[in-house]
Design a protein around this motif. Sequence first.
Motif: not given
Length: 346
Positions: A120-149
């Motif tokens: 899902w989010v990967s489809r919106f990354l190009a528009p995001f960087f077009t709007r905000h070329p000065n913002v660096g994103l770090k995406i941490i993927g979680v495999t589990g029922s809760a994002n406790d980390t």
Amino acid sequence: MRPLSYTEIAESPPGVDWDDFRVFLQIVRHGSFNRAAAQLEMTQPTVSRRLLRLEKAIGVRLFDRDRRGPRLTAEGHRIYTDASAAQAALMRAVNQTPGGRPGIEGDCTLQMGEGAASFWVSRFLAPFFTRHPNVGLKIIGVTGSANDTREGSDLSIYYYQPPQADLVSLHIGTMHLLPFASREYVRVHGAPQNIEALSRHRLLDLAVYFTEAGLWATWSQQHAGTRALLLTNVAGCIAEAVHHGAGIAVLPSYALAVYDNLIPLDIGVHYTLPIYICYSRDAMDKWPVKTTLEFLRECVFDRKNMPWFRERYIAPELDWHRRLESAVDQAGAGPAPARAPASVRA
């Protein structure tokens, strides 16, 4: 086969023109060869010829063509994700050069489930960087029922409201889950008409939301014959397996917007998960974090234009893939590229 040298990796493979990937990206984002041609200031035959050249050079078919327009194949989805990431990396490289546009002015670390991040989010990354070329994103993927980390993350996406008093929790949408199968699977094996019929089908299961036994065990405790052949905690594995006809699995309703070869199965199985974006109370002091949060709320999980994220369940419809394409286009056609306020940069 001998390993490639660094020089061979860095150079274009034989027959590949890197600019053809730019043409490919425009076709995907505009959903039409004609609209892509207008955007690129080319003729439609030129765009078609460039795409065919790229497909021949890399040895895969990127689109299925039908009356509804070009539709990405499974390999096309993979290459679109990689090409979008490469384009974003090039934009970032230009931004960071002394003679280029202003460089990265800040980062935002986003933690979320790996399935939503990949599909899902990967489809919106190009528009995001077009709007905000000065913002660096770090995406941490979680495999589990809760994002406790969540340590070290600025924003975290949960499928429940966290109890921590120090977190701000915004309910940004609802994820609806129901069974899906591919058209090919239904053609060969038929479609179950009720939950009792599942014992005669190949079931694939994600063991992260409720119990280690998986979703099917939760919904069919009274039907001992209902057992999954595949059990995994990797959402991407489940989605691709269903797409390629391996069996039936419970997926988010937006799966029909991502894969137009899937069929939703109405057998009385439906569940909802709330979607929360959570952050510490001082996170909004950071301009990149505030900017990312606004983009997620307004574009990525836009409930107004994306019925699959509304609180009330709406059955998947065949035009959802077009709604997704329109949402991505609108996200990319948003405000002009933004920079941090002078007070923040200072």
